[in-house]
Design a protein around this motif. Sequence first.
Motif, PDB file in Angstrom:
ATOM      1  N   PHE A  82       6.122  -0.751   3.799  1.00  0.00           N
ATOM      2  CA  PHE A  82       4.874  -1.171   3.773  1.00  0.00           C
ATOM      3  C   PHE A  82       4.464  -1.296   2.326  1.00  0.00           C
ATOM      4  O   PHE A  82       3.483  -1.187   1.782  1.00  0.00           O
ATOM      5  CB  PHE A  82       3.587  -0.540   4.586  1.00  0.00           C
ATOM      6  CG  PHE A  82       3.635  -0.704   5.976  1.00  0.00           C
ATOM      7  CD1 PHE A  82       3.291  -1.715   6.662  1.00  0.00           C
ATOM      8  CD2 PHE A  82       4.508   0.171   6.756  1.00  0.00           C
ATOM      9  CE1 PHE A  82       3.325  -1.910   8.043  1.00  0.00           C
ATOM     10  CE2 PHE A  82       4.659   0.099   8.107  1.00  0.00           C
ATOM     11  CZ  PHE A  82       4.203  -0.905   8.809  1.00  0.00           C
ATOM     12  N   CYS A  85       1.625  -3.588   0.081  1.00  0.00           N
ATOM     13  CA  CYS A  85       0.718  -4.353   0.851  1.00  0.00           C
ATOM     14  C   CYS A  85      -0.725  -4.290   0.505  1.00  0.00           C
ATOM     15  O   CYS A  85      -1.398  -3.313   0.828  1.00  0.00           O
ATOM     16  CB  CYS A  85       0.981  -3.781   2.101  1.00  0.00           C
ATOM     17  SG  CYS A  85       2.568  -4.026   3.171  1.00  0.00           S
ATOM     18  N   VAL A 107       4.374   3.576   1.925  1.00  0.00           N
ATOM     19  CA  VAL A 107       3.522   2.537   1.696  1.00  0.00           C
ATOM     20  C   VAL A 107       2.771   2.652   0.401  1.00  0.00           C
ATOM     21  O   VAL A 107       2.669   3.602   0.028  1.00  0.00           O
ATOM     22  CB  VAL A 107       2.046   2.770   2.798  1.00  0.00           C
ATOM     23  CG1 VAL A 107       1.346   4.012   2.658  1.00  0.00           C
ATOM     24  CG2 VAL A 107       1.033   1.665   2.936  1.00  0.00           C
TER      25      VAL A 107
END
Length: 199
Positions: A82, A85, A107
């Motif tokens: 991720f 993002c 992430v």
Amino acid sequence: KHKETSLFNVLLFVPRDIKEVIVPKYIKYIDSYAFSGCSQLERVEFEPESSLELISTESFSKSSIKSIIIPKSVKKIKEKAFNSCNSLKSLQFMEDSQLERIEENFVSLALMKQIKIPNNAKMIKKNAFNYYTDSKTLEFLDDSEIATFEEFSFNHESIERIYLPPKLKEISDSIFDLYTLSEISISPQNKYFSLINDG
């Protein structure tokens, strides 16, 4: 590339203008870059009783995904899944998640207010959570299996509160370099760490 792979259980690629997706329950693997660069993507859902086991490298990187709930069947999420993002506000793990490790650069640049670590996860790799803007709380439950935080697991965060669960026994000094960190609490059952009151 994957054990037991067939044309029918791997999600290889989606149209770059897709907005919402419901992933069929028979999908076991989301391939590298499958959703990468999907600039209109908002939400990904999974059918009940999902068989998903693996989310590959950069599967959702540089997409505009806003929310996702990771099925409990997922055992591995590879690095940078991720990454970048910028619109991601909600990333949740289902109860009884089988995920055992949070990989590097898992992430980054997300807008989540809270991070809830799956109970079955035992290790958080370096730079796993990178460049958050709004995260305030790092949350574990008392039955968490987490034992290790690698260096810079939470890099350039806005985290204010961290709770150290009972089985945590290895933690990098860099975790305490979070300039916004104001509160650390430790489970009474943790045998490896204690707070010292200088006052």
